[in-house]
Write a protein that holds these residues in place. Structure first.
Motif, PDB file in Angstrom:
ATOM      1  N   TRP A 135       0.809  -1.218   0.000  1.00  0.00           N
ATOM      2  CA  TRP A 135       0.000   0.000   0.000  1.00  0.00           C
ATOM      3  C   TRP A 135       0.846   1.274   0.000  1.00  0.00           C
ATOM      4  O   TRP A 135       0.333   2.352  -0.299  1.00  0.00           O
ATOM      5  CB  TRP A 135      -0.966   0.013   1.187  1.00  0.00           C
ATOM      6  N   LEU A 136       2.133   1.149   0.308  1.00  0.00           N
ATOM      7  CA  LEU A 136       2.989   2.331   0.388  1.00  0.00           C
ATOM      8  C   LEU A 136       3.436   2.792  -0.996  1.00  0.00           C
ATOM      9  O   LEU A 136       3.901   1.981  -1.793  1.00  0.00           O
ATOM     10  CB  LEU A 136       4.230   2.043   1.231  1.00  0.00           C
ATOM     11  N   PRO A 137       3.358   4.099  -1.259  1.00  0.00           N
ATOM     12  CA  PRO A 137       3.895   4.611  -2.522  1.00  0.00           C
ATOM     13  C   PRO A 137       5.413   4.720  -2.428  1.00  0.00           C
ATOM     14  O   PRO A 137       5.981   4.656  -1.339  1.00  0.00           O
ATOM     15  CB  PRO A 137       3.262   6.008  -2.620  1.00  0.00           C
ATOM     16  N   ASP A 138       6.081   4.893  -3.565  1.00  0.00           N
ATOM     17  CA  ASP A 138       7.503   5.206  -3.520  1.00  0.00           C
ATOM     18  C   ASP A 138       7.679   6.551  -2.819  1.00  0.00           C
ATOM     19  O   ASP A 138       6.864   7.455  -2.998  1.00  0.00           O
ATOM     20  CB  ASP A 138       8.092   5.292  -4.929  1.00  0.00           C
ATOM     21  N   PRO A 139       8.729   6.709  -2.025  1.00  0.00           N
ATOM     22  CA  PRO A 139       8.954   7.985  -1.350  1.00  0.00           C
ATOM     23  C   PRO A 139       9.218   9.113  -2.339  1.00  0.00           C
ATOM     24  O   PRO A 139       9.817   8.908  -3.388  1.00  0.00           O
ATOM     25  CB  PRO A 139      10.195   7.736  -0.494  1.00  0.00           C
ATOM     26  N   VAL A 140       8.767  10.294  -1.955  1.00  0.00           N
ATOM     27  CA  VAL A 140       9.026  11.502  -2.738  1.00  0.00           C
ATOM     28  C   VAL A 140      10.056  12.366  -2.020  1.00  0.00           C
ATOM     29  O   VAL A 140      10.998  12.853  -2.617  1.00  0.00           O
ATOM     30  CB  VAL A 140       7.716  12.299  -2.961  1.00  0.00           C
ATOM     31  N   VAL A 141       9.881  12.545  -0.712  1.00  0.00           N
ATOM     32  CA  VAL A 141      10.769  13.389   0.089  1.00  0.00           C
ATOM     33  C   VAL A 141      11.731  12.541   0.914  1.00  0.00           C
ATOM     34  O   VAL A 141      12.930  12.779   0.920  1.00  0.00           O
ATOM     35  CB  VAL A 141       9.944  14.297   1.026  1.00  0.00           C
ATOM     36  N   VAL A 142      11.182  11.569   1.619  1.00  0.00           N
ATOM     37  CA  VAL A 142      11.983  10.722   2.507  1.00  0.00           C
ATOM     38  C   VAL A 142      11.367   9.333   2.526  1.00  0.00           C
ATOM     39  O   VAL A 142      10.150   9.188   2.437  1.00  0.00           O
ATOM     40  CB  VAL A 142      12.055  11.319   3.937  1.00  0.00           C
ATOM     41  N   GLY A 143      12.207   8.322   2.622  1.00  0.00           N
ATOM     42  CA  GLY A 143      11.752   6.948   2.800  1.00  0.00           C
ATOM     43  C   GLY A 143      12.494   6.346   3.975  1.00  0.00           C
ATOM     44  O   GLY A 143      13.594   6.780   4.304  1.00  0.00           O
ATOM     45  N   LEU A 144      11.887   5.378   4.615  1.00  0.00           N
ATOM     46  CA  LEU A 144      12.525   4.713   5.743  1.00  0.00           C
ATOM     47  C   LEU A 144      12.805   3.255   5.390  1.00  0.00           C
ATOM     48  O   LEU A 144      12.114   2.662   4.569  1.00  0.00           O
ATOM     49  CB  LEU A 144      11.638   4.775   6.987  1.00  0.00           C
ATOM     50  N   LEU A 145      13.819   2.712   6.041  1.00  0.00           N
ATOM     51  CA  LEU A 145      14.172   1.301   5.902  1.00  0.00           C
ATOM     52  C   LEU A 145      14.378   0.731   7.300  1.00  0.00           C
ATOM     53  O   LEU A 145      15.000   1.383   8.151  1.00  0.00           O
ATOM     54  CB  LEU A 145      15.466   1.139   5.101  1.00  0.00           C
ATOM     55  N   PRO A 146      13.887  -0.478   7.565  1.00  0.00           N
ATOM     56  CA  PRO A 146      14.162  -1.079   8.868  1.00  0.00           C
ATOM     57  C   PRO A 146      15.652  -1.407   8.987  1.00  0.00           C
ATOM     58  O   PRO A 146      16.244  -1.942   8.053  1.00  0.00           O
ATOM     59  CB  PRO A 146      13.328  -2.364   8.880  1.00  0.00           C
ATOM     60  N   ALA A 147      16.238  -1.092  10.118  1.00  0.00           N
ATOM     61  CA  ALA A 147      17.659  -1.387  10.327  1.00  0.00           C
ATOM     62  C   ALA A 147      17.930  -2.880  10.192  1.00  0.00           C
ATOM     63  O   ALA A 147      18.975  -3.285   9.688  1.00  0.00           O
ATOM     64  CB  ALA A 147      18.101  -0.887  11.701  1.00  0.00           C
ATOM     65  N   THR A 148      16.974  -3.703  10.591  1.00  0.00           N
ATOM     66  CA  THR A 148      17.180  -5.145  10.549  1.00  0.00           C
ATOM     67  C   THR A 148      17.153  -5.704   9.132  1.00  0.00           C
ATOM     68  O   THR A 148      17.531  -6.858   8.923  1.00  0.00           O
ATOM     69  CB  THR A 148      16.125  -5.866  11.405  1.00  0.00           C
ATOM     70  N   ALA A 149      16.730  -4.915   8.136  1.00  0.00           N
ATOM     71  CA  ALA A 149      16.752  -5.362   6.740  1.00  0.00           C
ATOM     72  C   ALA A 149      18.116  -5.127   6.103  1.00  0.00           C
ATOM     73  O   ALA A 149      18.382  -5.620   5.011  1.00  0.00           O
ATOM     74  CB  ALA A 149      15.680  -4.641   5.929  1.00  0.00           C
ATOM     75  N   MET A 150      18.970  -4.398   6.783  1.00  0.00           N
ATOM     76  CA  MET A 150      20.317  -4.109   6.287  1.00  0.00           C
ATOM     77  C   MET A 150      21.297  -5.140   6.851  1.00  0.00           C
ATOM     78  O   MET A 150      21.029  -5.737   7.893  1.00  0.00           O
ATOM     79  CB  MET A 150      20.767  -2.715   6.749  1.00  0.00           C
ATOM     80  N   PRO A 151      22.448  -5.349   6.188  1.00  0.00           N
ATOM     81  CA  PRO A 151      23.467  -6.205   6.809  1.00  0.00           C
ATOM     82  C   PRO A 151      23.870  -5.557   8.134  1.00  0.00           C
ATOM     83  O   PRO A 151      24.260  -4.389   8.155  1.00  0.00           O
ATOM     84  CB  PRO A 151      24.624  -6.178   5.813  1.00  0.00           C
ATOM     85  N   HIS A 152      23.694  -6.265   9.240  1.00  0.00           N
ATOM     86  CA  HIS A 152      23.897  -5.615  10.527  1.00  0.00           C
ATOM     87  C   HIS A 152      24.729  -6.454  11.490  1.00  0.00           C
ATOM     88  O   HIS A 152      24.827  -7.662  11.370  1.00  0.00           O
ATOM     89  CB  HIS A 152      22.553  -5.260  11.167  1.00  0.00           C
TER      90      HIS A 152
END
Length: 199
Positions: free
Chosen positions: A175-192
């Motif tokens: 349901w989320l559109p592509d960000p226009v101004v800012v987008g967030l990413l969960p830290a746990t989705a990144m190599p951590h």
């Protein structure tokens, strides 16, 4: 009466309850803040509300003034900033270092600088080069131990093209559109770093 959903968070020893009449917002916060989700966070929890309106959502996060936004990413970013700011203000004894942190092979690197200096941009490039995420935007340094506390809050990415490049690591809700101004990413989705599994 509209049904309300809620979610508890425990962040740097502070408790929060996110309350909304839009279940999608609760699920988005749950995914973005996964390491901090604490469904038992009640009692003295600070309450932040997200109310669905005709043109978007209204966020009430006292003492900040309410905001109304039609972009769900702006709503999520507002919640991120309110929760992070309140948690850091209440945490003690701790010095918040404005920066990102990565680690690799026992080396811990802090990327510090003023707002919009490119800390997150550099952090994302380092993640592409086998560094592991520790935290973005804020490194909480414990004054008693002089150890940086893990703080895997959502990453804020201002460049939509860069957000799209890294969003593949996360199953973004449809349901989320592509960000226009800012987008967030969960830290746990990144190599951590394993230290990021904060509890």
């Amino acid at each position: 009466m509209t049904e309300r959903s809620e979610l508890g968070l425990s962040v740097l020893d502070s408790r929060f309850r996110i309350v909304s009449d839009d279940e999608r917002m609760i699920e988005l916060v749950r995914e973005l803040w996964e390491p901090f989700v604490d469904d038992d966070a009640g009692g003295e929890a600070r309450v932040l509300t997200v109310a669905k309106q005709d043109a978007g959502w209204r966020v009430d996060a006292e003492p900040n003034p309410p905001i109304v936004a039609s972009d769900p990413w702006v709503v999520a970013s507002t919640l991120r900033n309110a929760v992070s700011g309140a948690a850091v203000a209440a945490a003690a004894p701790m010095v918040p270092i404005h920066g990102a942190a990565v680690q690799r092979d026992g080396v811990f690197l802090v990327l510090s600088g003023p707002a919009r200096a490119g800390k997150t941009t550099l952090l994302l490039e380092l993640l592409d080069r086998d560094w592991l995420l520790v935290t973005d935007d804020l490194v909480p340094l414990d004054l008693d131990t002089l150890v940086a506390r893990p703080f895997p809050k959502p990453l804020s990415v201002r460049e939509p093209a860069r957000w799209r490049r890294f969003s593949g690591a996360w199953e973004v809700p449809a349901w989320l559109p592509d960000p226009v101004v800012v987008g967030l990413l969960p830290a746990t989705a990144m190599p951590h770093s394993e230290a990021i599994q904060y509890r």
